[in-house]
Scaffold this motif. Structure first.
Motif, PDB file in Angstrom:
ATOM      1  N   THR A 154       1.123  -1.237   0.035  1.00 30.63           N
ATOM      2  CA  THR A 154      -0.324  -0.059   0.486  1.00 30.63           C
ATOM      3  C   THR A 154       0.521   1.138  -0.192  1.00 30.63           C
ATOM      4  O   THR A 154       2.152   0.914  -0.061  1.00 30.63           O
ATOM      5  CB  THR A 154      -1.326   0.131   1.361  1.00 30.63           C
ATOM      6  OG1 THR A 154      -0.140   0.249   2.512  1.00 30.63           O
ATOM      7  CG2 THR A 154      -1.514  -1.281   1.565  1.00 30.63           C
ATOM      8  N   LEU A 155       0.192   2.014  -0.451  1.00 29.39           N
ATOM      9  CA  LEU A 155       0.962   3.784  -0.202  1.00 29.39           C
ATOM     10  C   LEU A 155       1.545   4.159   0.960  1.00 29.39           C
ATOM     11  O   LEU A 155       2.687   4.547   0.966  1.00 29.39           O
ATOM     12  CB  LEU A 155       0.313   4.888  -0.326  1.00 29.39           C
ATOM     13  CG  LEU A 155       0.189   5.288  -2.081  1.00 29.39           C
ATOM     14  CD1 LEU A 155      -0.589   6.159  -2.331  1.00 29.39           C
ATOM     15  CD2 LEU A 155       1.072   5.089  -3.307  1.00 29.39           C
ATOM     16  N   ASP A 156       0.977   3.407   1.881  1.00 31.09           N
ATOM     17  CA  ASP A 156       1.444   3.660   3.813  1.00 31.09           C
ATOM     18  C   ASP A 156       2.776   3.226   3.632  1.00 31.09           C
ATOM     19  O   ASP A 156       3.365   3.421   4.364  1.00 31.09           O
ATOM     20  CB  ASP A 156       0.843   2.704   4.297  1.00 31.09           C
ATOM     21  CG  ASP A 156      -0.544   4.281   4.563  1.00 31.09           C
ATOM     22  OD1 ASP A 156      -0.495   4.997   4.617  1.00 31.09           O
ATOM     23  OD2 ASP A 156      -1.870   3.394   5.725  1.00 31.09           O
ATOM     24  N   ASP A 157       3.139   2.007   2.956  1.00 31.61           N
ATOM     25  CA  ASP A 157       4.246   1.184   2.766  1.00 31.61           C
ATOM     26  C   ASP A 157       5.490   2.243   2.763  1.00 31.61           C
ATOM     27  O   ASP A 157       6.214   1.867   2.742  1.00 31.61           O
ATOM     28  CB  ASP A 157       4.189  -0.316   2.522  1.00 31.61           C
ATOM     29  CG  ASP A 157       3.498  -1.234   2.698  1.00 31.61           C
ATOM     30  OD1 ASP A 157       3.187  -0.882   4.504  1.00 31.61           O
ATOM     31  OD2 ASP A 157       2.993  -2.165   2.318  1.00 31.61           O
ATOM     32  N   LEU A 158       5.416   3.041   1.997  1.00 31.89           N
ATOM     33  CA  LEU A 158       6.432   3.953   0.710  1.00 31.89           C
ATOM     34  C   LEU A 158       6.239   5.149   2.144  1.00 31.89           C
ATOM     35  O   LEU A 158       7.378   5.798   1.748  1.00 31.89           O
ATOM     36  CB  LEU A 158       6.165   4.818  -0.175  1.00 31.89           C
ATOM     37  CG  LEU A 158       5.233   3.316  -1.319  1.00 31.89           C
ATOM     38  CD1 LEU A 158       4.737   3.991  -2.257  1.00 31.89           C
ATOM     39  CD2 LEU A 158       6.225   2.000  -1.716  1.00 31.89           C
ATOM     40  N   LYS A 159       5.617   5.889   2.807  1.00 35.83           N
ATOM     41  CA  LYS A 159       5.701   6.867   3.510  1.00 35.83           C
ATOM     42  C   LYS A 159       7.619   6.909   4.251  1.00 35.83           C
ATOM     43  O   LYS A 159       7.541   5.621   4.748  1.00 35.83           O
ATOM     44  CB  LYS A 159       4.822   6.684   4.242  1.00 35.83           C
ATOM     45  CG  LYS A 159       3.078   6.931   4.528  1.00 35.83           C
ATOM     46  CD  LYS A 159       2.671   7.993   5.555  1.00 35.83           C
ATOM     47  CE  LYS A 159       1.761   8.474   4.450  1.00 35.83           C
ATOM     48  NZ  LYS A 159       0.777   8.330   3.287  1.00 35.83           N
ATOM     49  N   GLY A 178       4.959  10.450   0.046  1.00 34.79           N
ATOM     50  CA  GLY A 178       4.814  10.750   1.661  1.00 34.79           C
ATOM     51  C   GLY A 178       6.478  10.275   2.066  1.00 34.79           C
ATOM     52  O   GLY A 178       7.066   9.881   2.415  1.00 34.79           O
ATOM     53  N   MET A 179       7.015   9.771   0.352  1.00 41.30           N
ATOM     54  CA  MET A 179       8.940   9.480   0.627  1.00 41.30           C
ATOM     55  C   MET A 179       9.705  10.510   0.146  1.00 41.30           C
ATOM     56  O   MET A 179       9.141  11.670   0.627  1.00 41.30           O
ATOM     57  CB  MET A 179       8.695   9.025  -1.122  1.00 41.30           C
ATOM     58  CG  MET A 179       8.400   7.545  -0.704  1.00 41.30           C
ATOM     59  SD  MET A 179       8.317   6.395  -2.262  1.00 41.30           S
ATOM     60  CE  MET A 179       7.785   6.853  -3.229  1.00 41.30           C
ATOM     61  N   GLU A 199      17.198   4.559  -0.896  1.00 39.13           N
ATOM     62  CA  GLU A 199      16.649   3.061  -0.605  1.00 39.13           C
ATOM     63  C   GLU A 199      15.564   2.813  -1.196  1.00 39.13           C
ATOM     64  O   GLU A 199      15.150   1.580  -1.376  1.00 39.13           O
ATOM     65  CB  GLU A 199      16.283   2.915   0.940  1.00 39.13           C
ATOM     66  CG  GLU A 199      15.580   4.136   1.509  1.00 39.13           C
ATOM     67  CD  GLU A 199      15.588   3.583   2.836  1.00 39.13           C
ATOM     68  OE1 GLU A 199      16.040   3.353   3.551  1.00 39.13           O
ATOM     69  OE2 GLU A 199      13.862   4.556   3.486  1.00 39.13           O
ATOM     70  N   SER A 200      15.303   2.896  -2.315  1.00 41.35           N
ATOM     71  CA  SER A 200      14.792   2.856  -2.876  1.00 41.35           C
ATOM     72  C   SER A 200      14.110   3.717  -4.326  1.00 41.35           C
ATOM     73  O   SER A 200      14.657   5.140  -4.620  1.00 41.35           O
ATOM     74  CB  SER A 200      12.743   3.329  -2.712  1.00 41.35           C
ATOM     75  OG  SER A 200      12.788   4.036  -2.986  1.00 41.35           O
ATOM     76  N   PHE A 201      13.824   3.251  -5.444  1.00 48.82           N
ATOM     77  CA  PHE A 201      13.396   4.439  -6.963  1.00 48.82           C
ATOM     78  C   PHE A 201      12.528   3.813  -7.960  1.00 48.82           C
ATOM     79  O   PHE A 201      12.202   2.683  -7.987  1.00 48.82           O
ATOM     80  CB  PHE A 201      14.788   4.558  -7.888  1.00 48.82           C
ATOM     81  CG  PHE A 201      15.670   3.509  -8.412  1.00 48.82           C
ATOM     82  CD1 PHE A 201      16.601   2.627  -7.522  1.00 48.82           C
ATOM     83  CD2 PHE A 201      15.514   2.947  -9.666  1.00 48.82           C
ATOM     84  CE1 PHE A 201      17.034   1.276  -8.401  1.00 48.82           C
ATOM     85  CE2 PHE A 201      15.882   2.229  -9.856  1.00 48.82           C
ATOM     86  CZ  PHE A 201      16.975   1.177  -9.153  1.00 48.82           C
TER      87      PHE A 201
END
Ligand code: PCA
Length: 324
Positions: A154-159, A178-179, A199-201
């Motif tokens: 979910t988007l929450d996991d990206l915050k 929220g990243m 840590e992501s892209f």
């Protein structure tokens, strides 16, 4: 009859004349030498060098070795380099039209993307001309997906996740989720991941493969958010200096490069997704909830782009949608 001495002199003069009119153009490129964009660029350069009998020699410099990605457009505009390749959407803040290929979820396949590009290309070429650049050809990257160091649904996991961006659109997508975005060129991506700066892209399987990101990250989620393009352009004054015959050779080689690049990009898509898996990553389609969240953000971004790009931008999108 000429004596050997005058013959020698004549040959020397002819050599001098050729040397005086022959030109060598350095062509900065930002991506790895083994990436298909760079290989297509090298073939293009050879095509021009051969086609002009060496009158115009183009030498490519991949991996940001001559100018880093962020400097290439300006370097060519100002004539520090005569020709170069650059990711167009990295310059969306200069002109929204440069980001026409990064409107989220407007196109998700190569065919859709080529259709959008055939409509948008004249306007982008005109925008480049205003920046003192002659547009030659461009090649799409494969569809863009999400690289992560954990499972996300979910988007929450990206915050709060530190996110490497390469354009205004990728940075905006990060902000809206929220990243924490940080702009990093692909050439420095491995280092950014190794040091924890990112840590992501979002990118294609191609860039993750080129940079061996399985050494740092665990998941690639196929999202097909958009397909951005690299464009090759020439300094307008350098272009205007060429004679017609040379320009024809360059234009023909550019057409061949565009066709070759498209095919190579398609082939590289599956090859590199397999490569990520072989490297140990989980490669899978993003789940419905995550996609729905990203699409909602995409709608906001589409509205923002249409507002910035005005009538010209809206007309391109409407013509694309009308012809679907
Ligand atoms: N690779 C480039 C841009 C888009 C892509 O697939 C990058 O990540 O810099």
């Amino acid at each position: 009859m000429k004596t050997p001495a005058t013959l020698l002199a004549a040959t020397a003069l002819a050599t001098l004349a050729t040397a005086a009119s022959a030109e060598k153009w350095d062509m900065p490129m930002a991506y790895a030498a083994t990436n298909f964009h760079s290989e297509v660029g090298a073939n293009f350069a050879q095509c021009v060098t051969d086609g002009t009998g060496g009158e115009l020699e183009i030498v490519t410099h991949p991996s940001g070795s001559l100018f880093g990605g962020a400097e290439i457009k300006r370097a060519v505009q100002t004539g520090q380099a005569n020709i170069g390749e650059r990711l167009m959407s990295a310059h969306q803040n200069e002109n929204p039209l440069y980001g026409v290929d990064s409107i989220p979820f407007l196109v998700s396949s190569f065919d859709e993307h080529e259709k959008l590009w055939s409509i948008a290309q004249p306007a982008v070429a005109e925008a480049l001309a205003e920046d003192n650049l002659h547009y030659l050809y461009s090649v799409p990257w494969p569809p863009q997906g999400l690289y992560m160091n954990k499972e996300v649904s979910t988007l929450d996991d990206l915050k709060g996740v530190k996110f490497r961006s390469y354009s205004a659109a990728t940075a905006r997508m990060a902000e809206l989720t929220g990243m924490i975005p940080v702009q990093v060129e692909a050439a420095e991506l491995s280092q950014a991941l190794a040091t924890g700066v990112a840590e992501s892209f979002i990118s294609s399987g191609a860039t993750g493969y080129d940079r061996k990101v399985w050494e740092h990250l665990s998941h690639f989620y196929e999202v097909d958010a958009w397909l951005p393009r690299n464009a090759v352009f020439v300094n307008m004054d350098a272009w205007n200096r060429l004679d017609d015959a040379t320009r024809d050779v360059v234009t023909d080689c550019a057409e061949q490069a565009a066709a070759e690049g498209l095919e190579r990009s398609k082939d590289y898509t599956e090859f590199t997704l397999n490569g990520l898996e072989e490297g140990g990553m989980t490669v899978t389609r993003a789940g419905d909830e995550l996609v729905a969240g990203l699409k909602e953000i995409g709608e906001t971004m589409t509205e923002e782009w249409l507002e910035q790009a005005g009538d010209e931008g809206r007309a391109i999108v409407e013509e694309y949608k009308g012809g679907m």
